[in-house]
Design a protein around this motif. Structure first.
Motif, PDB file in Angstrom:
ATOM      1  N   GLN A 297       0.833  -1.204   0.000  1.00 52.07           N
ATOM      2  CA  GLN A 297       0.000   0.000   0.000  1.00 52.07           C
ATOM      3  C   GLN A 297       0.866   1.252   0.000  1.00 52.07           C
ATOM      4  OE1 GLN A 297      -2.798   0.203   3.213  1.00 52.07           O
ATOM      5  NE2 GLN A 297      -3.600   2.212   2.620  1.00 52.07           N
ATOM      6  N   LEU A 298       1.933   1.230   0.790  1.00 50.83           N
ATOM      7  CA  LEU A 298       2.839   2.379   0.865  1.00 50.83           C
ATOM      8  C   LEU A 298       3.436   2.677  -0.506  1.00 50.83           C
ATOM      9  CD1 LEU A 298       5.554   2.931   3.588  1.00 50.83           C
ATOM     10  CD2 LEU A 298       6.182   3.030   1.195  1.00 50.83           C
ATOM     11  N   VAL A 299       3.886   1.624  -1.190  1.00 51.60           N
ATOM     12  CA  VAL A 299       4.502   1.803  -2.508  1.00 51.60           C
ATOM     13  C   VAL A 299       3.473   2.307  -3.511  1.00 51.60           C
ATOM     14  CG1 VAL A 299       5.588   0.588  -4.430  1.00 51.60           C
ATOM     15  CG2 VAL A 299       6.332   0.131  -2.082  1.00 51.60           C
ATOM     16  N   ALA A 300       2.260   1.776  -3.451  1.00 51.74           N
ATOM     17  CA  ALA A 300       1.217   2.227  -4.377  1.00 51.74           C
ATOM     18  C   ALA A 300       0.915   3.701  -4.191  1.00 51.74           C
ATOM     19  CB  ALA A 300      -0.048   1.393  -4.157  1.00 51.74           C
ATOM     20  N   GLU A 301       0.866   4.153  -2.943  1.00 54.59           N
ATOM     21  CA  GLU A 301       0.615   5.567  -2.668  1.00 54.59           C
ATOM     22  C   GLU A 301       1.780   6.432  -3.126  1.00 54.59           C
ATOM     23  OE1 GLU A 301      -0.217   5.849   1.462  1.00 54.59           O
ATOM     24  OE2 GLU A 301      -2.192   4.902   1.328  1.00 54.59           O
ATOM     25  N   ASP A 302       3.002   5.947  -2.904  1.00 54.17           N
ATOM     26  CA  ASP A 302       4.179   6.716  -3.301  1.00 54.17           C
ATOM     27  C   ASP A 302       4.243   6.874  -4.811  1.00 54.17           C
ATOM     28  OD1 ASP A 302       7.039   7.715  -2.275  1.00 54.17           O
ATOM     29  OD2 ASP A 302       7.320   6.608  -4.143  1.00 54.17           O
ATOM     30  N   ASN A 303       3.847   5.853  -5.533  1.00 49.72           N
ATOM     31  CA  ASN A 303       3.930   5.898  -6.994  1.00 49.72           C
ATOM     32  C   ASN A 303       2.907   6.846  -7.618  1.00 49.72           C
ATOM     33  OD1 ASN A 303       6.156   4.286  -7.719  1.00 49.72           O
ATOM     34  ND2 ASN A 303       5.003   2.423  -7.273  1.00 49.72           N
ATOM     35  N   LYS A 304       1.934   7.297  -6.821  1.00 49.75           N
ATOM     36  CA  LYS A 304       1.006   8.296  -7.336  1.00 49.75           C
ATOM     37  C   LYS A 304       1.714   9.629  -7.568  1.00 49.75           C
ATOM     38  CE  LYS A 304      -3.072   6.299  -5.077  1.00 49.75           C
ATOM     39  NZ  LYS A 304      -4.117   6.506  -4.029  1.00 49.75           N
ATOM     40  N   SER A 305       2.673   9.945  -6.688  1.00 46.05           N
ATOM     41  CA  SER A 305       3.424  11.196  -6.828  1.00 46.05           C
ATOM     42  C   SER A 305       4.784  10.998  -7.486  1.00 46.05           C
ATOM     43  CB  SER A 305       3.615  11.856  -5.457  1.00 46.05           C
ATOM     44  OG  SER A 305       4.216  10.958  -4.548  1.00 46.05           O
ATOM     45  N   HIS A 306       5.267   9.753  -7.496  1.00 43.84           N
ATOM     46  CA  HIS A 306       6.556   9.435  -8.133  1.00 43.84           C
ATOM     47  C   HIS A 306       6.355   8.184  -8.988  1.00 43.84           C
ATOM     48  CE1 HIS A 306       7.498  11.605  -4.380  1.00 43.84           C
ATOM     49  NE2 HIS A 306       8.475  12.152  -5.081  1.00 43.84           N
ATOM     50  N   PRO A 307       5.679   8.315 -10.115  1.00 39.01           N
ATOM     51  CA  PRO A 307       5.259   7.147 -10.913  1.00 39.01           C
ATOM     52  C   PRO A 307       6.402   6.207 -11.261  1.00 39.01           C
ATOM     53  CG  PRO A 307       4.245   9.150 -11.742  1.00 39.01           C
ATOM     54  CD  PRO A 307       5.270   9.589 -10.736  1.00 39.01           C
ATOM     55  N   GLY A 308       6.252   4.952 -10.849  1.00 40.43           N
ATOM     56  CA  GLY A 308       7.174   3.899 -11.245  1.00 40.43           C
ATOM     57  C   GLY A 308       8.525   3.906 -10.571  1.00 40.43           C
TER      58      GLY A 308
END
Length: 844
Positions: A297-308
């Motif tokens: 979940q943490l990674v999914a949220e982070d990738n919203k602002s830093h895609p991929g």
């Protein structure tokens, strides 16, 4: 007919080859991967013991960290090297690390250690060697504070009179994140297990009594579950710090998940009539799933602002399914990929960590995940602005230097801009020097100082330069060597070009009063910093000065710099250094005499042209012992050595550069110098000394300070063979002891029984007093494990199934692919025969 037979044979052959090739591809035995030649990668490993490699052996680096050459990061990155990548790898992971150790410095305290020296060794030499051992040879990341308690004269093991020294040492290791910056392409880590007290959970849930405790197990797991949200915030701060350090947007961050710590079973603690059964195996697996879900979940949220950018290796629990430790003290999982208790040694720091098979599976998971991304497409092509560089301006600020300093101030912005155009990333720092005020009697003089730490900010650099003025100095020779030493002690980035530009108009004091520094000491320091290239920019008459010429001829150069052209000289020096090839060794290395290891210089590359030769100096004598055309090879070491391994690379333009890394070749295979090694003839990386007598457990005939026999007379407690049980002390910390039950046979041989546990000294004595050989543990005790099924248990992923039965299918070779391939071949062959028959029928 002959033509038809030929057609039939070719059809069958083609069908068989196709089927077998298909099966092999599907089974992973044939793999076609593109070459990575001509591309470069700068990778950094951070994190805890699951990254460092506790339990996987082949350790190197600070001995508190258990960095293994067999860890999953090494395995994955070596596969890239084998495909031609130019790899610069820095392993900064450390066993026992928590999230704060990535963000901040960490201290290790060694309360009491022992060393022995010949009677003739001067006390000053003893202190110097102890300080070096305390600080370690890894000065780029670790420092140490020494406290000598006593030095006593005595006889040691029939080797004559010796000086026996007791001392303590506090070591400080730099924040792991400090090794990440704009030069970094890939960051990998696992973190969080120690934040939620992984060790306490394993002890209270799976060790033998009284370490194992039903209530404490439940409390520790529940506390860990409630702390997961807090852990998520801590890991977010880690990601923020990495980006604040300059990690580029196109760099990747790999976060590895954790396996579940017990096989799926009904293992429980407590139960009727004293307490409700607590199904520890289920609960700890549930904790593991929750932890991995939190990371996902943490990674999914982070990738919203830093895609991929952040990639989570989420399938570790699935890959390790059936290969976890058996939670019962009565069994071991024969298919385990994690060490159980007392594996691979008696060192508690290695237990419940991936073994070498586990690390190979981790590496497969990382490779499979990254292959689904654009990671390899973003590898940088060597050449152009692909290099990284750190530059220190070391400036003589004595009274006669006014014009040179003014020239640098006037042109510093242009110099910085020019460097940035030539490189991928650049940092700059300023040190300065004058003279020793005790020598000149001038209060404004100083040996050296740091005026500006490393920065990429041209404005900050310019501001620091503005604060520098020319004054003092007295006579001509100055404390140049102290200035260079201050520069070399700055926090350089690993794997980048390192340059010290000394701007002066006077020779150096040699040996320097107060410090006794000479060019030899300075060159040795520069050599140890990977090395740093030393350039002196000065008036022409100093080119052959005996304090300057030997200083620059090994790694740098002398460049003429008059008052009116110093800015041009600075630019020329930087261009000269930048044009050299990059040299890098992916060390350090530790090996036993007679041992063979893989040496890796793949981080070396030429920005213009190609590397045509690699020359290796294995004993630091200045003579290159081996010349190769490839960066990696296996080498067998036949003599003891403790120093640095040197590599000199030459590119197709004839330009050279050198790199160094620590190398230890010891008679016992560990990295502890003999005078400090508590088992000098036996491999003992951890240096565990349970009874504190200065002799390590691995070679101590009586390693434990005491041992209780479970006997109370001439016959009681002995079995029919004359054997008996003891309770042996493994280690002692404060008022708590870790003990291990052991069975001693009549012939004196022994075997371990059960798992070690921690208790108080009084508790151990009580256990020893009432337990007799042959006594059975009381199953009614609140901490007793049971296999009773849990009523109405809803176990995720069918935890109630027997994991050992399931694991055999996980590890067995998958022959189904070959069977189906064979069937396919038969079908194709039959079809071919049928076609031939129809053809013949029509012909007739």
């Amino acid at each position: 007919m002959k033509k038809i037979s030929t057609i039939l044979l070719l059809s069958l052959t083609a069908a068989t080859i196709a089927a077998v090739f298909y099966a092999s591809i599907a089974h992973g035995e044939v793999e076609l991967r593109p070459s990575l030649s001509g591309k470069k990668l700068h990778a950094v490993l951070l994190g805890d013991s699951y990254s460092a490699g506790n339990g996987a052996g082949n350790y190197y680096g600070p001995d508190e960290c258990y960095r293994s050459g067999n860890n999953w990061a090494h395995i994955y990155l070596n596969s890239l090297v084998d495909r031609g990548i130019s790899l610069t790898f820095n392993n900064r992971a450390c066993g026992g690390a928590v999230t704060s150790n990535i963000l901040s410095d960490r201290q290790f305290k060694r309360e009491l250690s022992f060393a022995t020296f010949p009677l003739s060794t001067p006390r000053a030499t003893i202190r110097h060697r102890l300080q070096r051992q305390c600080s370690t040879r890894f000065s780029d990341e670790m420092s140490g504070a020494l406290n000598i308690h006593s030095i006593q004269i005595g006889s040691n093991h029939n080797i004559g009179m010796r000086q026996n020294v007791s001392y303590s040492c506090t070591r400080t290791i730099k924040a792991q994140a400090s090794f990440v910056g704009p030069q970094t392409d890939l960051v990998m880590f696992s973190i969080g297990g120690n934040d939620i007290k992984f060790e306490d959970i394993v002890q209270t849930c799976f060790a033998i009594r009284p370490w194992r405790d039903r209530n404490r197990c439940e409390a520790n797991i529940n506390k860990a579950k409630t702390s997961l949200n807090d852990l998520a915030e801590k890991i977010k701060r880690v990601l923020t710090r990495l980006r604040a350090n300059g990690l580029r947007k196109d760099a990747k961050i790999v976060i590895a998940g954790y396996p579940l710590l017990a096989t799926a079973s009904d293992y429980s603690l407590g139960g009727w009539p004293f307490s409700t059964a607590y199904y520890a195996a289920y609960e700890i697996r549930d904790l593991g799933r929750r932890g991995n879900a939190m990371l996902a979940q943490l990674v999914a949220e982070d990738n919203k602002s830093h895609p991929g950018q952040v990639i989570f290796i989420n399938d570790i629990p699935l890959r390790f399914e059936g290969h976890e430790p058996d939670p019962s003290s009565k069994h071991r999982n024969p298919n385990r990929w994690l060490n159980e208790f007392m594996e691979p040694s008696g060192d508690v720091n290695e237990w419940y960590h991936p073994n070498t098979t586990g690390h190979r599976e981790y590496a497969k998971a990382v490779d499979a995940k990254l292959r689904k991304t654009d990671f390899e497409k973003q590898f940088k092509q060597i050449g152009g602005t692909s290099s990284d560089i750190d530059i220190v301006f070391n400036i003589d600020t004595t009274g006669s230097m006014g014009l040179k300093i003014s020239s640098i101030k006037a042109h510093i912005s242009m110099i910085v801009d020019d460097v940035k155009k030539q490189t991928n990333s650049a940092r700059f720092a300023i040190t300065s020097y004058r003279d020793d005020p005790a020598r000149t009697n001038y209060p404004n003089d100083y040996r050296s100082r740091v005026d500006q730490e490393f920065t990429s900010d041209a404005a900050a650099l310019k501001k620091s330069l503005e604060n520098i003025s020319a004054d003092g100095g007295g006579d001509a020779p100055e404390t140049m060597y102290s200035g260079i030493k201050s520069a070399l002690e700055l926090p350089w980035r690993p794997g980048v070009k390192k340059i010290v530009l000394t701007v002066t108009d006077a020779p150096a004091l040699s040996p320097e009063p107060g410090t006794n520094l000479t060019e030899k000491e300075i060159n040795a320091l520069a050599f140890a910093v990977d090395p740093a290239q030393l350039y002196v920019l000065a008036d022409e008459y100093l080119e052959h000065d005996e304090t300057i010429k030997p200083l620059v001829e090994k790694s740098g150069a002398f460049i003429n710099a008059d008052d009116d052209n110093v800015n041009i000289a600075v630019t020329n020096a930087i261009q000269t250094a930048a044009a050299k090839p990059n040299a890098w060794i992916n060390g350090p290395y530790v090996v036993k005499v007679g041992g063979t290891i893989r040496i890796d210089g793949s981080g070396s590359y030429a920005a213009n042209g190609a590397i045509v030769s690699y020359e290796w100096d294995f004993n630091q004598d200045g003579v290159y012992d081996l010349k190769t055309t490839q960066p990696t090879f296996n080498h067998t070491f036949t003599t003891e050595f403790d120093g640095v391994l040197t590599l000199r690379v030459t590119d197709s333009n004839g330009k050279t550069n050198t790199a160094t890394t620590p190398l230890t070749v010891s008679d016992d295979g560990d990295s502890t110098p003999r005078e400090f090694d508590n088992c000098p003839d036996v491999y003992n990386y951890s240096q565990i000394d349970s009874d504190g007598d200065g002799i390590g457990n691995e070679c101590d005939d009586t390693p434990f300070p005491f041992e209780w026999k479970f006997t109370d007379g001439d016959s009681a407690g002995y079995d029919e063979t004359g054997g008996y049980e003891t309770l042996a002390l493994i280690s002692k910390q404060g008022d708590h002891v870790t003990v291990q039950r052991k069975y001693v046979r009549a012939d004196g041989s022994s075997e371990i029984r059960g798992k070690p546990y921690t208790t108080t000294l009084a508790g151990a004595e009580a256990d020893a007093a009432h337990i007799k050989t042959g006594e059975k543990e009381k199953v009614a005790d609140a901490s007793t494990s049971t296999d009773t099924p849990k009523a109405n248990e809803k176990q995720t992923n069918k935890d109630a199934n027997n994991s050992r039965a399931r694991s055999s299918t996980n590890t067995a070779p998958n022959y189904l692919l070959y069977i189906f391939g064979g069937i396919a071949a038969v079908i194709v062959g039959t079809a071919a025969i049928w076609i031939v028959k129809i053809y013949r029928k029509r012909q007739s």
